[in-house]
Write a protein that holds these residues in place. Structure first.
Motif, PDB file in Angstrom:
ATOM      1  N   ASN A   1       1.529  15.139  16.293  1.00  0.00           N
ATOM      2  CA  ASN A   1       0.493  15.954  15.651  1.00  0.00           C
ATOM      3  C   ASN A   1       0.777  15.998  14.157  1.00  0.00           C
ATOM      4  O   ASN A   1       1.805  15.482  13.694  1.00  0.00           O
ATOM      5  N   ARG A   2      -0.115  16.634  13.400  1.00  0.00           N
ATOM      6  CA  ARG A   2       0.036  16.603  11.942  1.00  0.00           C
ATOM      7  C   ARG A   2       1.329  17.280  11.488  1.00  0.00           C
ATOM      8  O   ARG A   2       2.010  16.781  10.578  1.00  0.00           O
TER       9      ARG A   2
ATOM     10  N   GLY B   1       0.844  -1.187   0.000  1.00  0.00           N
ATOM     11  CA  GLY B   1       0.000   0.000   0.000  1.00  0.00           C
ATOM     12  C   GLY B   1       0.884   1.243   0.000  1.00  0.00           C
ATOM     13  O   GLY B   1       2.004   1.215   0.505  1.00  0.00           O
ATOM     14  N   SER B   2       0.388   2.324  -0.560  1.00  0.00           N
ATOM     15  CA  SER B   2       1.191   3.543  -0.698  1.00  0.00           C
ATOM     16  C   SER B   2       1.669   4.091   0.639  1.00  0.00           C
ATOM     17  O   SER B   2       2.816   4.476   0.800  1.00  0.00           O
ATOM     18  N   ALA B   3       0.767   4.129   1.623  1.00  0.00           N
ATOM     19  CA  ALA B   3       1.114   4.747   2.903  1.00  0.00           C
ATOM     20  C   ALA B   3       2.217   3.987   3.634  1.00  0.00           C
ATOM     21  O   ALA B   3       3.084   4.589   4.269  1.00  0.00           O
ATOM     22  N   VAL B   4       2.189   2.649   3.535  1.00  0.00           N
ATOM     23  CA  VAL B   4       3.180   1.861   4.278  1.00  0.00           C
ATOM     24  C   VAL B   4       4.588   2.096   3.742  1.00  0.00           C
ATOM     25  O   VAL B   4       5.577   1.906   4.454  1.00  0.00           O
TER      26      VAL B   4
ATOM     27  N   GLY C   1       8.224  13.730   5.698  1.00  0.00           N
ATOM     28  CA  GLY C   1       8.443  14.506   4.489  1.00  0.00           C
ATOM     29  C   GLY C   1       7.293  14.462   3.519  1.00  0.00           C
ATOM     30  O   GLY C   1       7.484  14.293   2.307  1.00  0.00           O
ATOM     31  N   VAL C   2       6.049  14.598   4.046  1.00  0.00           N
ATOM     32  CA  VAL C   2       4.859  14.522   3.204  1.00  0.00           C
ATOM     33  C   VAL C   2       4.036  15.792   3.353  1.00  0.00           C
ATOM     34  O   VAL C   2       4.266  16.609   4.252  1.00  0.00           O
TER      35      VAL C   2
ATOM     36  N   TYR D   1      -1.459  14.357   3.076  1.00  0.00           N
ATOM     37  CA  TYR D   1      -0.965  12.982   3.166  1.00  0.00           C
ATOM     38  C   TYR D   1      -0.656  12.619   4.621  1.00  0.00           C
ATOM     39  O   TYR D   1      -0.860  11.476   5.041  1.00  0.00           O
ATOM     40  N   ALA D   2      -0.169  13.592   5.390  1.00  0.00           N
ATOM     41  CA  ALA D   2       0.149  13.346   6.795  1.00  0.00           C
ATOM     42  C   ALA D   2      -1.083  12.866   7.559  1.00  0.00           C
ATOM     43  O   ALA D   2      -0.991  12.038   8.470  1.00  0.00           O
ATOM     44  N   ALA D   3      -2.254  13.384   7.155  1.00  0.00           N
ATOM     45  CA  ALA D   3      -3.505  13.007   7.817  1.00  0.00           C
ATOM     46  C   ALA D   3      -3.898  11.561   7.541  1.00  0.00           C
ATOM     47  O   ALA D   3      -4.746  10.994   8.236  1.00  0.00           O
ATOM     48  N   LEU D   4      -3.278  10.942   6.533  1.00  0.00           N
ATOM     49  CA  LEU D   4      -3.621   9.565   6.160  1.00  0.00           C
ATOM     50  C   LEU D   4      -2.735   8.523   6.852  1.00  0.00           C
ATOM     51  O   LEU D   4      -3.046   7.333   6.829  1.00  0.00           O
TER      52      LEU D   4
END
Length: 507
Positions: A253-254, A218-221, A262-263, A267-270
């Protein structure tokens, strides 16, 4: 560059990606360029059901750049696939036409099962030890922006694969609704929500099954993995290491997530919803280790192209996984295994004997084999309406590696195994369905008694006749009557008359 150049484009729910690959018989698959552009199509689709005109404008501009890059590499072939955001958008046909007109790209919307199967191929091509790994209990978890796929392997066989509504963007929407709660409360509620969705899966499919390894994609991992251990992505991660990392992540935190990973802010919220899913799956399965192979859909597309062009050979039998999935499904609905095994031999024997006459290939043979395995699953619900129940079961169940169209072909073959065949109601695939139905019906008649009396049957075509010969000494009256009832439809489809001959041994 040696070998062929292949350009893969992924129109995902959160970002557009381009991968340029060099694929050669000796060198295998090598990614030579990768471009990513954040574009949250899913936020439109999942909120309003359509992709906005503004998003379409931006998407076409980016895809036009992708095409120019692919042309700069002189790509031998380029393919563009779209996933859940495009798949679920009500205006997807309009969007696809705009992309074609403005960029020249013909985008294919792939089903969830096709998408996950491609990622699975990418995993198999990444590590030579994949086949060895899945000898023991292994789960693959592919977390996307729209949904999550979990597949179980044991003894080199796919046990089951299921899609769950645990997409990252869906979970983020849930977190947005409880943003006034404390960080600890949000973490607990998120875990409860994920666990609730996994509960049924655990009850139905895990039971006492022992899972040793977890393969995470998955992209996030990919963003997370490089910060869990010093080794970075592609390394094995212990369950203890991951849990410690998850605690640190949920305490951020976000703004801290943006800096550490580095996003972008969006994207940080995901990241936390993504990490929560892997955390709960580790808890659910009791897996000791997690491997992040660092693959994406682009890699699967390259693997697919390499396999089709025979530039790359895989040791793993992917078609076998599709069949294994169908067999598990048949077992779940209490189908008669000896009968199905006999029908597989008969149906494939007829298919192979008729090769010069039916014009079908390996893929159609696979669809026939799946239909054989699932032809009686509807009896679990209703013996009287088994045909329609079988159709509904198949259409409601994802079969990994099959497109929606292929699944519908299988469902209709099963449906009309016992019902009158309506050419006008089966659409553009009516002839394919009819050909497979004719074979399934004939094969089914050969085991009318469910006692496998024709186990020694020899099948051959000669002088316009398909001859099924057997030396069975038992009474095969039931099989003969059933066979005669199926002769006319088979001859109507193929122009070849099937004949059943019983050779009596001399005493």
């Amino acid at each position: 560059m040696a070998g062929r150049i292949f350009a893969a484009i992924d129109i995902g729910s959160f970002e557009l990606e381009l991968g340029i690959y060099e694929i050669g018989a000796g060198s295998g698959i090598r990614r030579v360029d990768h471009v990513r552009y954040a574009l949250p199509l899913g936020s439109d689709t999942y909120r309003t059901g359509v992709i906005s005109y503004k998003r379409v404008e931006e998407m076409c501009a980016v895809l036009a750049d992708f095409v120019r890059i692919a042309d700069g590499y002189r790509a031998d072939e380029r393919r563009a696939y779209a996933t859940s955001a495009m798949r679920e958008a009500r205006n997807n046909r309009i969007v696809l036409d705009q992309i074609r007109v403005r960029t020249g790209l013909k985008v294919k919307i792939i089903s969830n099962s096709e998408q996950r199967f491609l990622t699975y191929k990418a995993i198999a091509g990444k590590d030579a030890g994949f086949n060895r790994m899945i000898q023991k209990g292994t789960a693959t978890v592919d977390v996307g922006f729209g949904g999550m796929q979990i597949s179980l392997f044991d003894k080199d066989s796919l046990v089951t694969t299921q899609n769950l509504p645990l997409g990252v963007m869906r979970l983020r929407s849930f977190l947005n609704r409880i943003q006034n709660e404390s960080r600890e409360t949000r973490t607990e509620l998120l875990a409860e929500m994920v666990d609730n969705e996994l509960f049924t899966f655990r009850k139905m499919y895990l039971k006492d099954r022992e899972i040793k390894n977890l393969i995470a994609t998955g992209s996030a991992v990919l963003h997370l993995a490089g910060h869990i251990t010093e080794g970075g992505q592609g390394e094995w991660i212990s369950a203890a290491e991951y849990r410690e990392f998850y605690k640190k992540l949920t305490a951020m935190n976000r703004g801290q997530k943006e800096d550490v990973f580095g996003v972008s802010p969006e994207y940080a919220a995901l990241l936390t919803p993504s990490a929560a899913i892997y955390e709960q799956v580790l808890e659910l399965t009791g897996a000791e280790t997690m491997w992040v192979p660092g693959v994406c859909l682009l890699d699967g597309m390259a693997a697919e192209y390499g396999e089709e062009t025979r530039l790359v050979k895989f040791k793993h039998d992917f078609s076998g996984d599709i069949i294994a999935s169908a067999r598990v499904m048949a077992k779940r609905y209490k189908s008669h295994v000896p009968h199905i095994q006999a029908l597989e031999r008969y149906a494939l024997g007829i298919f192979d004997a008729m090769k010069k006459y039916h014009g079908m290939g390996r893929r159609e043979r696979l669809l026939l084999q799946i239909a054989v395995n699932l032809h009686s699953c509807g009896k679990f619900i209703s013996v009287r309406d088994a045909s329609d129940c079988s159709y509904n079961i198949i259409m409601s169940t994802e079969i990994i590696g099959l497109s929606h169209r292929e699944r519908e072909v299988v469902a209709n073959v099963v449906r009309y195994n016992r019902k009158e065949f309506p050419y006008e109601e089966t659409g553009e695939d009516s002839m394919l369905i009819a050909k497979l139905v004719a074979i399934l019906r004939l094969a089914n008649s050969m085991d009318r008694s469910h006692k496998q009396k024709l186990a020694d049957a020899k099948i051959a075509v000669k002088d316009g006749v398909l001859t099924v010969s057997t030396s069975c000494e038992e009474d095969i009256t039931l099989e003969k009557i059933a066979f005669e009832q199926k002769q006319d439809f088979f001859e109507e489809i193929y122009g070849i008359r099937p004949v059943l001959k019983q050779k009596r041994r001399m005493k």
